[in-house]
Design an enzyme around this catalytic site. Sequence first.
Site, mmCIF file in Angstrom:
data_model
loop_
_atom_site.group_PDB
_atom_site.id
_atom_site.type_symbol
_atom_site.label_atom_id
_atom_site.label_comp_id
_atom_site.label_asym_id
_atom_site.label_seq_id
_atom_site.Cartn_x
_atom_site.Cartn_y
_atom_site.Cartn_z
ATOM 1 C CB SER A 1 15.491 -4.010 7.744
ATOM 2 O OG SER A 1 15.697 -2.670 8.126
ATOM 3 C CG ASP B 1 9.768 1.235 5.288
ATOM 4 O OD1 ASP B 1 10.013 1.809 6.366
ATOM 5 O OD2 ASP B 1 10.323 0.175 4.939
ATOM 6 C CG HIS C 1 10.911 -0.875 8.479
ATOM 7 N ND1 HIS C 1 11.651 -0.787 7.310
ATOM 8 C CD2 HIS C 1 11.714 -1.495 9.376
ATOM 9 C CE1 HIS C 1 12.847 -1.309 7.504
ATOM 10 N NE2 HIS C 1 12.911 -1.761 8.751
#
Length: 401
Positions: free
Chosen positions: A215, A346, A375
């Site tokens: 991320s 996502d 995610h």
Amino acid sequence: MSFLVSPSALGVAALGTLGYLLRQRYIDGCRIELITSDPKTSAIVRQTESEGTVTLRDILFAKCPSLTDPELARMVPTPYLATGLLQTIYATLRIRLRDASSDVEYARELLTMADGATISLDWYPKIEGEGPVALVMSGVGGSSQEHHLRALAKYLAETSSAGFRVAVVNHRGTARTPITSARPYDSGFTEDFRSAVAHVRRRNPQSKLAGIGFSMGANILTKYIGEEGSSCILSCAVCVCCPFDISVSGAAMNKSNLLNNYVFQPAVMSTLMRAIKRAEHLTLDPNWNIDHERVRNAKRLWELEEQLLVKIGGYKDLNDYYVNASCTNYVDNIDIPYLAINSLDDRITPPHGIPMAKFAENPNMALALVPHGGHLGFLTGLPPKIWFIKPIDEFISSIFR
């Protein structure tokens, strides 16, 4: 002699056949799509007498079956986690889970940055040793204590044929790292990671180094690699759920919806607000013009970004920060084997923020698109297991052969 088949039996058979066909169609729809340059332009990874010339495509199609094998290159979600929303919520709720796959105890090392800040490196299984090192970074508000990072560290150290030592690079103020500077980290701040890489290289001059980011940590890692270009001392990198374009992910994260309002924003904000409280003993530069009341009462991530990151970083506004922090502006300069794994469902780092064309243009890059991973979910099987750990190991271990 004749046999009679009742209408009810025919109906059951028809339903069973239909169910089987639908199941197969769903499984086929879980195939991984790989985007990379063509065989003629793919970057050379190594040349040896035994192997000859080995390109990035050779690595991917010969050594990474989780990404390219016609039968194995699928990420079939756990049945009750069939959507990206469910994957993301489940992964977030079990972020502190400790089980047999993730029961690691780190050895900690503290590093002092040029501005007096402190970051921590959490090593597994030990700080000193030989062989390759994987430097890992979490997302915003995350740390070495997250389940997927602990599970990855254990797998790379104990199961991988390469026998990695893992160093999780904790962001300023995370994982109980002492807060010794008023300057926080942000999505595009690469100096701390650059210092960590240089330190690990000095300590392990003969070891190959890999970078792994998740991320926001993936954005920092990618931006760092692009900034370094041909001087990058990492041998390869893997990024999972990299936002690439922070403007896109920022808009997605700050939308008012079930995921953001009740799962993602509360989880991230609680971590950041604890860090802010721990930093109250520090004196802030009055030129930053921080509105302390707005910081204390912030409910959404963008409010902290606007009041802290924009002002401290010297950006004009939130959009200026997002544009300058985005690693999409640096991927053209990536000069090492680089793999990105992103999910098409996502909601935190949506796929329309991925510079997909660049993965076919830059011979050093590859992008694995997963239909249903959410995610940082990518949970498959019963009980749910993290899918992306194996392809990460396949890729970096093959680079290091």
